[in-house]
Design an enzyme around this catalytic site. Structure first.
Site, PDB file in Angstrom:
ATOM      1  N   LYS A  75       0.705  -1.280  -0.050  1.00 39.15           N
ATOM      2  CA  LYS A  75       0.236  -0.144  -0.094  1.00 39.15           C
ATOM      3  C   LYS A  75       0.885   1.393   0.145  1.00 39.15           C
ATOM      4  O   LYS A  75       1.756   1.310   0.650  1.00 39.15           O
ATOM      5  CB  LYS A  75      -1.002  -0.002   1.199  1.00 39.15           C
ATOM      6  CG  LYS A  75      -1.985   1.040   1.248  1.00 39.15           C
ATOM      7  CD  LYS A  75      -2.820   0.946   2.430  1.00 39.15           C
ATOM      8  CE  LYS A  75      -3.753   2.371   2.572  1.00 39.15           C
ATOM      9  NZ  LYS A  75      -4.782   2.123   3.431  1.00 39.15           N
ATOM     10  N   SER A 151      -9.347   3.270   2.724  1.00 36.46           N
ATOM     11  CA  SER A 151      -8.243   3.805   1.787  1.00 36.46           C
ATOM     12  C   SER A 151      -7.420   2.721   1.089  1.00 36.46           C
ATOM     13  O   SER A 151      -6.565   3.226   0.331  1.00 36.46           O
ATOM     14  CB  SER A 151      -7.306   4.640   2.514  1.00 36.46           C
ATOM     15  OG  SER A 151      -6.844   3.921   3.793  1.00 36.46           O
ATOM     16  N   SER A 175     -10.378   1.031   6.808  1.00 35.16           N
ATOM     17  CA  SER A 175      -9.779   1.290   5.764  1.00 35.16           C
ATOM     18  C   SER A 175      -9.267  -0.434   5.126  1.00 35.16           C
ATOM     19  O   SER A 175      -8.836  -0.386   3.913  1.00 35.16           O
ATOM     20  CB  SER A 175      -8.769   2.056   5.482  1.00 35.16           C
ATOM     21  OG  SER A 175      -8.997   3.346   5.803  1.00 35.16           O
TER      22      SER A 175
END
Length: 466
Positions: A75, A151, A175
């Protein structure tokens, strides 16, 4: 694309080379990611070099580790040596590549896993869809007009489309679980501190984890990543157990669970989401032998608490001269958040902390009576890929768009482990999740229940067409 455990087993036995697995992943990324935009950077040379090292270790008769040869995405909020870390922001898009690995990435490498690239995130991980000025719109493989959530949207899209067996992900307010619900994946948020983070942020709500297709894969990754590190004073002691073993062995029969459709404050929940998640909660109780308790669950709304406490995070993310001097380069959502919070006083922030303590006490009181809280993961299915987050549900106006995902931040504020489990599809074919939240530190219970539910109600491992 095979699972994490399947790939690692084949590479360790020598029946499949890490090089061939990496080449397969690189080919799938090239073939599939154009429509999804889940990767912002792919390190072809680095992945090939790492694969060659794994294969050389196998040839010497060595065991490269429990994740031998497994490609993964990292990520964009997390450092990976030799790759950029842009935080989904124009502010960091042209910075030099990272010179070292985050703790989790280092542990994954040491276990034989191979980072192949960086996955997209909402800017600074601050909102529940993945659309940034820096990298554009990331799309959901179940329906490219919809968001994979945020996210960790890029990580979820990459895994649900079968490009890599797993990705790292983080969860500061939902997220991991929101993208899990939106893309049909098991989205597990570990207990706070279970995986160390030497760049811990001031809200103390965020944790690192992973996006996988199966519960067993999630457990193996957690086994590799869990354990203390002196660079993170909040990291937990070594768990002293194998989560991968416990998902098939832990006795959970007789645990008490309570279902809540709204936590006492959510103004509305999509009818299909509520129906599917409640049916899943009843099914889980049946297959796991849980005692469903009829108990009221009514909290002081934590959304305002979470939004307030989280203000420190977005200010920690930027450097002098970025705001307001470069305001137009932020995504509109971040511009709004900075404008709303730049005048917050120390007194106001202290009051936010007191409200958080109140919420912690309210949730603790629930766990005096029960072991588990079951709920929908989100109040809505996946919405438009470009955003914004919904401002109403079924004609009911929301005071803030965050109330479209009102159930996840409770576990972040109070540091509980929680998971979103795929539990069906809406009439439009969009995945829905049911959330299972246990008391602090009982990651083992959450993963065991997830495994039982997976066996009783298996979900599609990948989105249709992938």
């Amino acid at each position: 694309m095979r699972s994490v455990i399947e790939v690692a087993g084949a590479v360790r036995s020598g029946s499949v080379s890490a090089a061939s697995v990496v080449e397969e992943c690189l080919g799938l990324i090239e073939e599939r990611d154009g429509a999804l935009n889940s990767f912002l950077f792919v390190d072809v040379d680095g992945a090939r070099a790492s694969a060659a090292a794994v294969d050389a270790a196998v040839a010497r008769g060595e065991d490269p580790g429990p994740l031998a040869g497994v490609p993964f995405g990292v990520k964009d909020l997390q450092d990976c040596r030799g790759m950029p870390t842009t935080h989904g922001s124009m502010m960091f898009k042209d910075r030099p590549v990272a010179s070292s690995d985050a703790i989790q990435v280092a542990r994954l490498r040491a276990a034989g896993a191979i980072p192949v690239g960086k996955t997209t995130s909402s800017e600074f991980g601050a909102y529940a869809f993945t659309n940034t000025v820096a990298w554009g719109v990331t799309r959901n493989p179940w329906d490219v007009s919809k968001t994979p959530g945020g996210s960790s949207g890029g990580s979820a899209a990459a895994v649900a489309a079968g490009m890599v067996p797993f990705c790292t992900a983080s969860d500061g307010g939902g997220s991991i679980r929101i993208p899990g619900a939106f893309t049909g994946l098991p989205g597990f948020k570990p207990s706070f501190g279970r995986i160390p983070n030497h760049k811990r942020r001031g809200s103390f709500t965020g944790v690192w984890g992973s996006m996988t297709t199966t519960v067993a894969d999630c457990a193996r990754v957690l086994d590799v990543c869990a354990g203390p590190d002196d660079r993170d004073r909040s990291s937990l002691p070594a768990p002293g157990v194998s989560y991968e073993a416990l998902i098939d062995a832990l006795d959970v029969a007789g645990l008490k669970a309570v279902w809540s459709r709204d936590f006492g404050y959510a103004p509305a929940v999509d009818a299909e989401v509520e129906s599917l998640s409640f049916a899943a909660a009843e099914r889980l109780a049946d297959v796991a032998g849980l005692d469903l308790v009829d108990r009221p669950v009514s909290f002081t709304e934590p959304v305002k608490v979470w939004l307030g406490v989280g203000t420190v995070d977005i200010w920690e993310d930027i450097e002098r001269g970025m705001w307001p001097e470069r305001a137009d380069e932020f995504t509109p959502t971040l511009q709004f958040m900075y404008r709303m919070t730049e005048g917050v006083s120390v007194r106001q922030y202290a009051r936010m902390g007191l409200r958080r303590q109140q919420f912690e006490q309210e949730l603790a009181a629930v766990y005096d009576d029960v072991d588990l809280v079951l709920s929908p993961t989100t109040a809505v299915p996946a919405f438009a890929a470009e955003g914004p987050m919904p401002s109403s549900i079924g004609g009911v106006a929301l005071a803030t768009p965050a109330l479209s995902v009102p159930f996840t931040m409770a576990a972040n504020l109070c540091w509980n482990p929680a998971i979103s489990l795929p539990c069906g599809l809406t009439s439009d074919g969009l995945p829905v999740g049911v959330q299972v939240m246990a008391r602090r530190h009982r990651d083992d219970i959450v993963l065991r229940l997830a495994r039982l539910f997976e066996e009783a109600s298996p979900w599609p491992l990948l989105a249709p067409g992938y």
